[in-house]
Scaffold this motif. Structure first.
Motif, short mmCIF file in Angstrom:
data_model
loop_
_atom_site.label_atom_id
_atom_site.label_comp_id
_atom_site.label_asym_id
_atom_site.label_seq_id
_atom_site.Cartn_x
_atom_site.Cartn_y
_atom_site.Cartn_z
N GLU A 32 0.82 -1.21 0.00
CA GLU A 32 0.00 0.00 0.00
C GLU A 32 0.86 1.26 0.00
OE1 GLU A 32 -3.08 0.04 -0.54
OE2 GLU A 32 -3.77 -1.97 -0.03
N SER A 64 -3.33 -3.51 4.62
CA SER A 64 -4.73 -3.69 4.21
C SER A 64 -4.88 -5.17 3.87
CB SER A 64 -5.04 -2.85 2.98
OG SER A 64 -4.60 -3.51 1.81
N GLN A 108 -5.63 -6.27 1.15
CA GLN A 108 -5.72 -6.21 -0.31
C GLN A 108 -5.54 -7.56 -1.01
OE1 GLN A 108 -6.67 -3.63 -2.15
NE2 GLN A 108 -6.52 -4.88 -3.99
N LYS A 126 -8.12 -10.25 -0.12
CA LYS A 126 -9.48 -10.12 -0.66
C LYS A 126 -9.49 -10.47 -2.14
CE LYS A 126 -9.62 -5.05 -1.21
NZ LYS A 126 -10.42 -3.85 -0.97
N ARG A 159 -0.26 0.95 9.38
CA ARG A 159 0.74 1.58 8.50
C ARG A 159 1.65 2.45 9.34
NH1 ARG A 159 -3.32 2.97 3.32
NH2 ARG A 159 -4.21 0.88 3.37
N GLN A 201 -10.89 -0.04 8.38
CA GLN A 201 -11.41 0.21 7.05
C GLN A 201 -12.60 -0.69 6.80
OE1 GLN A 201 -8.54 -0.37 3.93
NE2 GLN A 201 -7.85 1.74 4.08
N HIS A 248 -2.25 4.25 -7.27
CA HIS A 248 -3.06 3.54 -6.28
C HIS A 248 -2.22 2.38 -5.76
CE1 HIS A 248 -6.41 2.24 -4.02
NE2 HIS A 248 -6.82 1.29 -4.82
N HIS A 249 -2.34 1.21 -6.32
CA HIS A 249 -1.40 0.14 -6.03
C HIS A 249 -1.21 -0.68 -7.30
CE1 HIS A 249 -4.98 -2.18 -5.58
NE2 HIS A 249 -5.28 -1.68 -4.40
N SER A 307 -10.30 4.57 -1.17
CA SER A 307 -9.95 4.36 -2.57
C SER A 307 -10.26 2.93 -2.97
CB SER A 307 -8.45 4.53 -2.83
OG SER A 307 -7.84 5.35 -1.92
N ARG A 314 -9.44 -4.37 -10.63
CA ARG A 314 -8.12 -5.00 -10.53
C ARG A 314 -7.73 -5.66 -11.85
NH1 ARG A 314 -8.28 -2.39 -5.66
NH2 ARG A 314 -9.86 -3.34 -4.33
#
Ligand code: ASP
Length: 603
Positions: free
Chosen positions: A197, A219, A221, A224, A243, A257, A462-463, A500, A504
């Motif tokens: 992230e 996260s 991320q 998921k 973080r 989140q 973003h990532h 955000s 993907r």
């Protein structure tokens, strides 16, 4: 009048008040109380009640009578105690007595129970208290470290009780709204490998494998996305993320989140899911459902507001002036981009304030700031003499300037001009958190990359799992990286970035291409994200998702500027926890077990 110490009234003495609550809301009656302090109203006059709570305030009245404000989670009620008992601030009491009307001239409109009081017949001290470490009223400004060290006392303040309730309401509304839309809650691990992230990881040393470390998740991320490959279809989680970044008013090391991901969806679908959820949360707190959230492209946000998270509660938009000065002789305006903002009525700003603003802009990286006051006989500005009459006239018309306004201009590279004026706009116009209502905004079409890192590689905006914009795939092929848009979107509320998300990449070859553009070589990609790339071999559905910061949403809904006020046990600005003293050193035996040695601190 009876006083007891630590022997609460027995169950038999306490009569239930269920019949009074009319089936509305929970029944707070227990074996120790009939009602909560703040729930009593004029309708209860004549009832015999038993209450439990803390002494918020005590005032003597004559020799024998004392007024005690008794506080619990629901609020405060005045209790009249006859007798000289030693009831001090923050003592915990059980009070039995009769509810009665206050004499009209003593009613207190500021309290929801202000028309009534309880005439105590029995008071039991359940627990004594030392004098509290700080006054609990809202008027006294208490040192933050002191508040956090005694957070359990701080939490008793009505403001924090209310904030925790807002928080619980939002959590619950978010869960309901996600579940209404078919999302299921899946928990992901806390001890993980690094997630990209873009912040620093918190790491946890492994005892079984000395020298190896887990990362705490920035996260969920990757998990998921793996859930999507795993067929979960619609995932959500109210997830703790960590973080290691410098703390600010809207940032803590750990935060919550709402994290979501769905399969077989487009950007529009995700925006609809999240809008429904955030609107439901806002409605649960305010009673009003916000209108559908407008959308704005990242490009437009930057041009008009100089920001990718515009606060659209107020105007003062950036106005393009480059054409006005296309042929100017004024050197400072011979720049790639000249823009300005109009501060209505700002002409009365003092010279000192203008000098301060100029210095502030220089601190932000501007070459300078040009100010002009619009006065009856023309523009009053140190630079007016360098501008032609036509330029001055065109400037006034373009900015729609009126007498009494202040015009502020910046001339620089395009992104610098926008950024500086965007910051200046906030500095001069941003309303306090409690004003201007709730203005949600979707910012869409973010660039895929933002600038270059030290090694000259583009950095993901973003990532690295974000899908390029379908229309810009050729631009990507052509290598014009910084103009490639992505399918990434942000949700903004009153100028705060709430969260955000993105569509993907679900195809291995595109993911590999993006990694290689980012300067992540095949070996490194395999080492860091091999498990994700491998998973893409086994049937990855198209998927997209989003995450928004619960703390930020809750803070704004609770009317707080700082997310610390809506977190039960936050850290200070420097990341310390004055309550538990974390972080603390660990002993040598423990270090040894982990295979660690601490270096002396370099000064
Ligand atoms: N993982 C991202 C974040 O935490 C959000 C997302 O792309 O879903 O910002």
């Amino acid at each position: 009048m009876h006083f007891h110490h630590r022997h609460p009234a027995s169950e038999a003495q306490v009569t239930s008040s269920t019949e009074d609550n009319g089936g509305q809301g929970p029944d707070y009656t227990t074996s120790m109380r009939t009602d909560r302090c703040g729930d009593l109203r004029s309708d209860d006059v004549g009832r015999q009640v038993t209450l439990c709570g803390w002494v918020a305030r005590r005032r003597e009245h004559g020799e024998h009578l004392a007024f005690v404000d008794l506080r619990d989670r629901s609020g405060i009620i005045q209790v009249v105690v006859d007798g000289a008992a030693d009831l001090r601030s923050e003592y915990v009491l059980q009070v039995t007595g009769q509810v009665r009307e206050r004499p009209a001239d003593t009613a207190n409109d500021a309290l929801s129970t202000g028309a009534i009081e309880v005439d105590a017949s029995e008071v039991t001290i359940l627990s004594a208290s030392e004098p509290p470490p700080f006054p609990l009223d809202e008027r006294t400004d208490v040192d933050e470290v002191l508040r956090l060290r005694h957070r359990y006392v701080d939490l008793r303040r009505p403001r924090l009780q209310k904030n925790l309730e807002v928080r619980a309401t939002v959590n619950s509304a978010v869960r309901t709204a996600m579940e209404e839309q078919g999302f299921i809650e899946v928990e992901t691990p806390m001890l993980v490998a690094s997630t990209p992230e873009g912040a620093r990881d918190f790491v946890v040393p492994s005892r079984k494998e000395p020298g190896s470390f887990y990362a705490l998740p920035q996260s969920p991320q990757i998990f998921k996305q793996l859930c999507m490959i795993g067929g979960v279809d619609r995932y959500y989680q109210i997830a703790r993320c960590l973080r290691d970044e410098d703390l600010r008013a809207d940032r803590q090391f750990e935060f919550m989140q709402l994290d979501a991901e769905a399969s077989f969806v487009s950007q529009d679908d995700v925006l609809t899911f999240i809008t429904h959820t955030v609107a439901s949360a806002a409605e649960a707190v305010t009673g009003e459902r916000p209108a559908d959230f407008p959308r704005m492209s990242w490009h437009e946000a930057r041009e008009r507001y100089g920001s990718d998270k515009p606060d659209i509660r107020f105007g003062m938009e950036l106005v393009e002036l480059t054409p006005v000065f296309a042929d100017t002789d004024f050197r400072a305006f011979q720049a790639p981009c000249v823009k300005g903002i109009r501060v209505p009525g700002g002409a009365d700003l003092s010279r000192n304030r203008l000098d301060d603003l100029t210095e502030t802009c220089k601190g932000w990286g501007a070459k300078g700031l040009v100010w002009m006051k619009v006065e009856a006989d023309g523009l009053n500005s140190p630079v007016a003499k360098f501008l032609t009459g036509d330029e001055q006239a065109a400037l006034r018309t373009t900015l729609e300037a009126e007498e009494g306004d202040l015009l502020l201009l910046v001339a620089d590279e395009h992104h610098t001009t926008c950024r500086i004026l965007g910051l200046l706009r906030l500095e001069l116009g941003r309303p306090p958190v409690t004003e201007g209502g709730l203005h949600f905004l979707w910012v869409v079409d973010f660039p895929l990359f933002e600038g270059l890192d030290e090694a000259g590689n583009p950095m993901p905006a973003h990532h690295p799992f974000t899908m390029p914009h379908e229309d810009d795939l050729e631009t990507l092929e052509a290598g014009d990286l910084l103009s490639v848009r992505s399918q990434a979107y942000d949700l903004v509320l009153n100028g705060w970035e709430l969260g955000s998300g993105s569509v993907r990449i679900h195809r291995r070859e595109i993911q590999q291409k993006i990694f290689s553009i980012l300067g992540i070589g095949a070996d490194e990609a395999q080492e860091r994200f091999g498990f994700l790339l491998d998973a893409f071999r086994y049937g990855a559905p198209p998927h997209a998702g989003f995450a928004f910061g619960m703390d930020r949403l809750i803070a704004i809904l609770a009317g707080e500027e700082n997310i610390r006020e809506v977190i039960a046990y936050p850290k200070t600005q420097s990341g310390a926890d004055p309550l538990t003293s974390a972080p603390t050193p660990i002993d040598d035996r423990h270090l040894e077990e982990l295979g660690l040695r601490v270096l002396p601190r370099s000064e």
